[in-house]
Design a protein around this motif. Sequence first.
Motif, PDB file in Angstrom:
ATOM      1  N   GLN A 148      -3.669  -3.526   7.639  1.00  0.00           N
ATOM      2  CA  GLN A 148      -4.436  -4.316   6.659  1.00  0.00           C
ATOM      3  C   GLN A 148      -3.576  -4.714   5.458  1.00  0.00           C
ATOM      4  OE1 GLN A 148      -8.059  -2.145   5.600  1.00  0.00           O
ATOM      5  NE2 GLN A 148      -8.145  -1.375   7.700  1.00  0.00           N
ATOM      6  N   HIS A 149      -2.321  -4.198   5.427  1.00  0.00           N
ATOM      7  CA  HIS A 149      -1.457  -4.434   4.263  1.00  0.00           C
ATOM      8  C   HIS A 149      -0.111  -5.005   4.700  1.00  0.00           C
ATOM      9  CE1 HIS A 149      -4.228  -2.223   1.624  1.00  0.00           C
ATOM     10  NE2 HIS A 149      -4.434  -1.488   2.695  1.00  0.00           N
ATOM     11  N   PRO A 150       0.307  -6.134   4.123  1.00  0.00           N
ATOM     12  CA  PRO A 150       1.572  -6.748   4.547  1.00  0.00           C
ATOM     13  C   PRO A 150       2.807  -5.981   4.093  1.00  0.00           C
ATOM     14  CG  PRO A 150       0.559  -8.034   2.787  1.00  0.00           C
ATOM     15  CD  PRO A 150      -0.418  -6.954   3.145  1.00  0.00           C
ATOM     16  N   THR A 151       2.696  -5.237   2.970  1.00  0.00           N
ATOM     17  CA  THR A 151       3.852  -4.456   2.504  1.00  0.00           C
ATOM     18  C   THR A 151       3.422  -3.010   2.268  1.00  0.00           C
ATOM     19  OG1 THR A 151       3.446  -5.043   0.211  1.00  0.00           O
ATOM     20  CG2 THR A 151       5.004  -6.423   1.406  1.00  0.00           C
ATOM     21  N   LEU A 152       4.344  -2.088   2.583  1.00  0.00           N
ATOM     22  CA  LEU A 152       4.036  -0.665   2.503  1.00  0.00           C
ATOM     23  C   LEU A 152       5.018   0.030   1.573  1.00  0.00           C
ATOM     24  CD1 LEU A 152       3.639  -0.190   6.354  1.00  0.00           C
ATOM     25  CD2 LEU A 152       1.798  -0.526   4.690  1.00  0.00           C
ATOM     26  N   LEU A 153       4.515   1.038   0.869  1.00  0.00           N
ATOM     27  CA  LEU A 153       5.350   1.871   0.012  1.00  0.00           C
ATOM     28  C   LEU A 153       5.199   3.306   0.511  1.00  0.00           C
ATOM     29  CD1 LEU A 153       7.124   2.178  -2.560  1.00  0.00           C
ATOM     30  CD2 LEU A 153       4.993   2.540  -3.838  1.00  0.00           C
ATOM     31  N   PHE A 154       6.250   3.829   1.142  1.00  0.00           N
ATOM     32  CA  PHE A 154       6.170   5.166   1.728  1.00  0.00           C
ATOM     33  C   PHE A 154       6.515   6.228   0.687  1.00  0.00           C
ATOM     34  CE2 PHE A 154       7.060   2.939   5.919  1.00  0.00           C
ATOM     35  CZ  PHE A 154       5.741   3.039   6.345  1.00  0.00           C
ATOM     36  N   GLU A 155       5.630   7.186   0.572  1.00  0.00           N
ATOM     37  CA  GLU A 155       5.832   8.290  -0.371  1.00  0.00           C
ATOM     38  C   GLU A 155       6.835   9.284   0.211  1.00  0.00           C
ATOM     39  OE1 GLU A 155       6.366  10.154  -3.215  1.00  0.00           O
ATOM     40  OE2 GLU A 155       4.596   8.947  -3.706  1.00  0.00           O
ATOM     41  N   VAL A 156       7.990   9.399  -0.420  1.00  0.00           N
ATOM     42  CA  VAL A 156       9.018  10.331   0.071  1.00  0.00           C
ATOM     43  C   VAL A 156       9.433  11.341  -1.006  1.00  0.00           C
ATOM     44  CG1 VAL A 156       9.933   8.716   1.786  1.00  0.00           C
ATOM     45  CG2 VAL A 156      10.935   8.759  -0.499  1.00  0.00           C
ATOM     46  N   GLU A 157       8.896  11.173  -2.222  1.00  0.00           N
ATOM     47  CA  GLU A 157       9.286  12.042  -3.340  1.00  0.00           C
ATOM     48  C   GLU A 157       8.331  13.225  -3.529  1.00  0.00           C
ATOM     49  OE1 GLU A 157      12.028  11.841  -5.155  1.00  0.00           O
ATOM     50  OE2 GLU A 157      12.795   9.987  -4.292  1.00  0.00           O
ATOM     51  N   MET A 178       0.835  -1.206   0.000  1.00  0.00           N
ATOM     52  CA  MET A 178       0.000   0.000   0.000  1.00  0.00           C
ATOM     53  C   MET A 178       0.870   1.257   0.000  1.00  0.00           C
ATOM     54  SD  MET A 178      -2.653   1.473   2.811  1.00  0.00           S
ATOM     55  CE  MET A 178      -1.334   1.629   3.986  1.00  0.00           C
ATOM     56  N   HIS A 179       0.475   2.201  -0.790  1.00  0.00           N
ATOM     57  CA  HIS A 179       1.188   3.462  -0.983  1.00  0.00           C
ATOM     58  C   HIS A 179       0.609   4.509  -0.025  1.00  0.00           C
ATOM     59  CE1 HIS A 179       1.447   7.271  -3.578  1.00  0.00           C
ATOM     60  NE2 HIS A 179       2.703   7.015  -3.238  1.00  0.00           N
ATOM     61  N   ILE A 180       1.475   5.110   0.823  1.00  0.00           N
ATOM     62  CA  ILE A 180       0.996   6.091   1.820  1.00  0.00           C
ATOM     63  C   ILE A 180       2.188   6.930   2.290  1.00  0.00           C
ATOM     64  CG2 ILE A 180       1.330   4.615   3.886  1.00  0.00           C
ATOM     65  CD1 ILE A 180      -1.530   5.620   4.787  1.00  0.00           C
ATOM     66  N   GLU A 181       1.906   8.106   2.817  1.00  0.00           N
ATOM     67  CA  GLU A 181       2.960   8.949   3.395  1.00  0.00           C
ATOM     68  C   GLU A 181       3.252   8.500   4.832  1.00  0.00           C
ATOM     69  OE1 GLU A 181      -0.952  10.534   4.682  1.00  0.00           O
ATOM     70  OE2 GLU A 181      -0.168   9.819   2.762  1.00  0.00           O
ATOM     71  N   THR A 182       4.397   8.921   5.393  1.00  0.00           N
ATOM     72  CA  THR A 182       4.683   8.571   6.792  1.00  0.00           C
ATOM     73  C   THR A 182       4.107   9.642   7.724  1.00  0.00           C
ATOM     74  OG1 THR A 182       6.805   9.748   6.983  1.00  0.00           O
ATOM     75  CG2 THR A 182       6.887   7.480   6.141  1.00  0.00           C
ATOM     76  N   HIS A 183       3.702   9.208   8.916  1.00  0.00           N
ATOM     77  CA  HIS A 183       3.184  10.130   9.938  1.00  0.00           C
ATOM     78  C   HIS A 183       4.052  10.042  11.190  1.00  0.00           C
ATOM     79  CE1 HIS A 183      -1.273  10.356   8.377  1.00  0.00           C
ATOM     80  NE2 HIS A 183      -0.384  10.576   7.423  1.00  0.00           N
ATOM     81  N   TYR A 184       4.036  11.092  11.980  1.00  0.00           N
ATOM     82  CA  TYR A 184       4.766  11.128  13.260  1.00  0.00           C
ATOM     83  C   TYR A 184       3.889  10.517  14.350  1.00  0.00           C
ATOM     84  CZ  TYR A 184       6.852  13.077  17.533  1.00  0.00           C
ATOM     85  OH  TYR A 184       7.411  13.221  18.788  1.00  0.00           O
ATOM     86  N   LEU A 185       4.379   9.485  15.022  1.00  0.00           N
ATOM     87  CA  LEU A 185       3.609   8.771  16.063  1.00  0.00           C
ATOM     88  C   LEU A 185       2.133   8.703  15.661  1.00  0.00           C
ATOM     89  CD1 LEU A 185       5.335  10.120  19.292  1.00  0.00           C
ATOM     90  CD2 LEU A 185       5.308   7.751  18.501  1.00  0.00           C
ATOM     91  N   PRO A 186       1.837   7.920  14.623  1.00  0.00           N
ATOM     92  CA  PRO A 186       0.560   8.045  13.911  1.00  0.00           C
ATOM     93  C   PRO A 186      -0.684   7.721  14.718  1.00  0.00           C
ATOM     94  CG  PRO A 186       1.822   6.158  13.128  1.00  0.00           C
ATOM     95  CD  PRO A 186       2.717   6.911  14.045  1.00  0.00           C
ATOM     96  N   SER A 187      -1.799   8.165  14.151  1.00  0.00           N
ATOM     97  CA  SER A 187      -3.115   7.956  14.766  1.00  0.00           C
ATOM     98  C   SER A 187      -3.524   6.486  14.670  1.00  0.00           C
ATOM     99  CB  SER A 187      -4.162   8.803  14.041  1.00  0.00           C
ATOM    100  OG  SER A 187      -4.301   8.342  12.698  1.00  0.00           O
ATOM    101  N   LEU A 188      -4.535   6.131  15.436  1.00  0.00           N
ATOM    102  CA  LEU A 188      -5.057   4.753  15.396  1.00  0.00           C
ATOM    103  C   LEU A 188      -5.667   4.455  14.033  1.00  0.00           C
ATOM    104  CD1 LEU A 188      -6.640   4.418  18.951  1.00  0.00           C
ATOM    105  CD2 LEU A 188      -4.332   3.867  18.185  1.00  0.00           C
ATOM    106  N   GLU A 189      -6.242   5.469  13.427  1.00  0.00           N
ATOM    107  CA  GLU A 189      -6.819   5.324  12.088  1.00  0.00           C
ATOM    108  C   GLU A 189      -5.727   4.897  11.091  1.00  0.00           C
ATOM    109  OE1 GLU A 189      -9.173   8.249   8.981  1.00  0.00           O
ATOM    110  OE2 GLU A 189      -7.817   9.149  10.450  1.00  0.00           O
ATOM    111  N   TYR A 190      -4.600   5.594  11.121  1.00  0.00           N
ATOM    112  CA  TYR A 190      -3.476   5.301  10.229  1.00  0.00           C
ATOM    113  C   TYR A 190      -2.936   3.897  10.502  1.00  0.00           C
ATOM    114  CZ  TYR A 190       1.256   6.098   8.182  1.00  0.00           C
ATOM    115  OH  TYR A 190       2.433   6.027   7.462  1.00  0.00           O
ATOM    116  N   MET A 191      -2.781   3.571  11.786  1.00  0.00           N
ATOM    117  CA  MET A 191      -2.249   2.251  12.158  1.00  0.00           C
ATOM    118  C   MET A 191      -3.166   1.120  11.709  1.00  0.00           C
ATOM    119  SD  MET A 191       0.733   2.480  13.429  1.00  0.00           S
ATOM    120  CE  MET A 191       0.756   0.699  13.637  1.00  0.00           C
ATOM    121  N   SER A 192      -4.469   1.294  11.915  1.00  0.00           N
ATOM    122  CA  SER A 192      -5.380   0.197  11.537  1.00  0.00           C
ATOM    123  C   SER A 192      -5.399   0.023  10.020  1.00  0.00           C
ATOM    124  CB  SER A 192      -6.782   0.397  12.109  1.00  0.00           C
ATOM    125  OG  SER A 192      -7.321   1.613  11.709  1.00  0.00           O
ATOM    126  N   LEU A 193      -5.199   1.118   9.280  1.00  0.00           N
ATOM    127  CA  LEU A 193      -5.108   1.037   7.822  1.00  0.00           C
ATOM    128  C   LEU A 193      -3.825   0.306   7.405  1.00  0.00           C
ATOM    129  CD1 LEU A 193      -6.130   1.842   5.008  1.00  0.00           C
ATOM    130  CD2 LEU A 193      -5.017   4.059   5.322  1.00  0.00           C
TER     131      LEU A 193
END
Length: 198
Positions: free
Chosen positions: A19-28, A1-16
């Motif tokens: 749901q995905h075994p691999t993550l693609l962090f948007e840094v560009e 899943m493609h998503i940006e990184t958050h600082y000490l993220p919310s429960l909403e972000y964590m539960s999302l």
Amino acid sequence: MHIETHYLPSLEYMSLLLQHPTLLFEVEENFPKQTYRNRCLILGANGVERLTVPVIHTSGQKTKTKDTKIDYSQNWIKQHQGAFQAAYGNAPYFEYFKPYLDQIFAKKRFFLVDLNIDLLSFVYRIIDVPLVYEKTLEFGVKAETSEYDQISAKKDWTTRSFYQNKSYRQCFGTEFVPNLSVLDLLMNHGKESLTFLT
């Protein structure tokens, strides 16, 4: 899943994320202001408190997220550690987790994205889930599923459907406050936190 990184993220972000075994962090991307990329919400004696990691802005220039530097000229680490102590000093897991957080902050990461990933790795370690991720190499390349920029600080989280509000024991207040930083849940429930997030 493609998503940006958050600082000490919310429960909403964590539960999302969970749901995905691999993550693609948007840094560009060009780093946007006033987002959860560098802020989080915790619950203290006076209610919800917003903590922000200051970043260095070059006036008139856009900076990519991967190049966004943390501003250590402000004593924000001490402020955040003091806020954590005040909010969670009496929480069941505070004494256990505090040294790990202190270690992460002591590294004084140069770039915000590295601090965010360090903190996320710490969360994943506690809930005993492997963190498998890559960073984007160019902007606009999305994974099969993208939730990029969907969790906005400017919109109420109840307008989105990523997180089912489950109440848990909190340190302050008589009314449960949902969707705070995952730190709030961890300090109160430790490893059990995973059951509230999935």
